[in-house]
Scaffold this motif. Structure first.
Motif, mmCIF file in Angstrom:
data_model
loop_
_atom_site.group_PDB
_atom_site.id
_atom_site.type_symbol
_atom_site.label_atom_id
_atom_site.label_comp_id
_atom_site.label_asym_id
_atom_site.label_seq_id
_atom_site.Cartn_x
_atom_site.Cartn_y
_atom_site.Cartn_z
ATOM 1 N N SER A 65 6.551 -4.297 4.689
ATOM 2 C CA SER A 65 5.744 -3.329 4.992
ATOM 3 C C SER A 65 4.952 -3.264 3.635
ATOM 4 N N ALA A 104 2.609 4.314 3.877
ATOM 5 C CA ALA A 104 3.978 4.318 3.859
ATOM 6 C C ALA A 104 4.634 4.860 5.522
ATOM 7 N N VAL A 108 7.643 3.281 7.053
ATOM 8 C CA VAL A 108 9.121 3.899 7.790
ATOM 9 C C VAL A 108 10.007 2.643 9.191
ATOM 10 N N LEU A 152 9.272 1.789 2.801
ATOM 11 C CA LEU A 152 8.144 2.989 2.946
ATOM 12 C C LEU A 152 7.269 2.970 1.388
#
Lengths: 243, 236
Positions: A65, A104, A108, A152
């Motif tokens: 991420s 973010a 997730v 996140l």
């Protein structure tokens, strides 16, 4: 802000980069869970720590991420699309805030997918090998929600570092060098210091079984502090640099 | 009433190099103005300051009397193309426009309309990596037109267009001005804009060297001679 966020999310869906990273993260999670679950003998696999290693394979989401957040920003500079973006929304903080929110959300999503892959793979391996689950009640929270929070924050750090470095190749090299060298080497050499680095704080948050890591709560606080520092630096650079 | 677009003492330095020096000019509404100068004269830097992408070291840049960043919904007032290559190669032309329309709060029909307007509908669902330079120019123009603006600012829009595309663009810009729009079009290639513009602003080494109607500039000599004379090195 809502319009900008909607636009940022559409950007992520209309190129293949994020989908590719998600696929890679899921595949690496599966590989990690299989290595941790299949290489130990049955006698070892009954132990709580080995099972925690296996079920925590979803921590891969944190690095990926971060990379997704990094690409979301640096591809705008690489291809010049930052100019049309800022012509439509010249308030730069609105654009950065929307990118952070999108990062973010991506974080997730990555974590939910990777944690699900790790748990399905882990449970399947245990069932096939006829080993009972040895996790304790307190393990579940960091392995699931801890990983989601870490991912996140990873997405936010990726966007912020991307906005700081801007150069795509430079940013990817910096994050990869950090993740695979600095973080690991410093932690191995001086765990008392190394565990406060963002990557290792994230590992602690996600419940990896290493006594030298921070506890999940402390890991969350330290990683959040790093995130805040990167975001503040990114806002400053975003406000003051020509495009 | 405030000028459509104005530069007042605009100055931009990059380290020791002064790219734009105390530049002052304004646009008249309903005109197509050519922003001319040799490569490296400071045209793009000036446009970036006018559009809020770069901060001037001195002076100010205003569009409809305000700083670009202070405009309410700027795309409904100003459409701009700085570089036609400002596209993600992996994104389709249509998606490029959808992303911008969404940020601007414009309805999806508007994407279809501007694609039709620049005659790009047939290629809209292909990734931009396969677009010719001319197609990129058209897509960038479509993006500038999304908000149905009153002012168009185009940086070297003729680059990469074939003769038919140049003719199409010329007709389009004349039509845009005829219906009350204002256009600022930069170029280092005089012949390209000679048939399009009413007025010219000529800069060289970041300074204003002429601001007049096309007729005034070309009265005594051909436009090209006039341009070359204005931008010649002293003593050359």
């Amino acid at each position: 802000m809502t319009r900008q966020l909607s636009s940022e999310l559409l950007k992520l869906r209309t190129t293949r980069a994020v989908a590719g990273l998600l696929l890679a993260a899921a595949a690496l999670t599966l590989l990690g869970a299989c290595v941790e679950g299949l290489s130990p003998g049955s006698a070892e696999l009954v132990t709580r720590d080995i099972q925690r290693s296996m079920f925590s394979a979803g921590v891969t989401a944190v690095l990926f991420s971060t990379l997704a957040g990094l690409l979301a920003v640096t591809s705008e500079f690489r291809y010049g699309t930052i100019r049309p973006t800022l012509l439509v929304q010249p308030r730069r903080r609105v654009v950065l805030a929307a990118k952070l929110a999108a990062g973010a959300l991506v974080g997730v999503l990555f974590a939910v997918v990777c944690v699900a892959v790790a748990f399905v793979a882990g449970r399947t391996i245990l069932a096939v090998r006829g080993v009972d689950v040895a996790l304790e009640g307190g393990d579940l929270l960091p392995l699931t929600l801890g990983t989601v929070l870490g991912s996140l924050l990873g997405g936010l750090i990726g966007v912020a570092v991307g906005a700081l470095i801007r150069n795509q190749v430079g940013a990817i090299v910096a994050v990869a060098a950090y993740a695979f060298a600095v973080d690991a080497v410093l932690f191995a050499a001086a765990p008392a210091v190394g565990r406060y680095l963002p990557g290792k704080a994230g590992d602690g948050l996600a419940g990896l079984p290493d006594a030298d890591l921070l506890a999940p709560g402390a890991g969350a606080a330290v990683m959040a502090a790093w995130t805040l520092a990167f975001v503040v630096a990114a806002v400053w650079r975003n406000d003051h640099t020509d495009v | 009433m405030a000028a459509v677009l104005s530069a007042n003492g605009l100055t931009k330095r990059f380290g020791d190099f002064t790219a734009v020096r105390d530049l002052t000019f304004a646009l008249e509404p309903g005109c197509v103005t050519g922003f001319l100068g040799p490569n490296g004269a400071g045209k793009t830097t000036t446009l970036r300051m006018l559009l809020g992408l770069a901060e001037p070291n001195a002076g100010d840049a205003r569009v409809f009397g305000r700083r670009y960043a202070d405009l309410e919904r700027p795309v409904t007032r100003v459409g701009a193309v700085l570089e036609a290559a400002d596209l993600h190669p992996g994104r389709t032309g249509r998606d490029h426009l959808r992303v911008l329309a969404r940020a601007a709060g414009l309805p999806p029909e508007r994407v279809r309309e501007v694609l039709a307007l620049v005659e790009l509908t047939g290629a809209a669902d292909r990734r931009a990596e396969g677009y010719s330079l001319g197609m990129r120019q058209r897509l960038a123009l479509a993006a500038a037109l999304l908000g149905d603006p009153e002012l168009l600012v185009l940086d070297e829009p003729g680059n990469g267009l074939d003769p038919e595309g140049v003719r199409w663009l010329r007709a389009f810009l004349r039509d845009f001005a005829a219906t009350g729009g204002t256009v600022l079009i930069s170029s280092h290639h005089l012949a390209e804009v000679a048939q399009t513009v009413d007025r010219v602003v000529v800069i060289d080494h970041g300074r204003l060297v002429a601001e007049s109607s096309l007729r005034e500039l070309t009265e005594s000599a051909s436009l090209e001679d006039a341009f070359l004379e204005l931008t010649a090195e002293p003593g050359a």
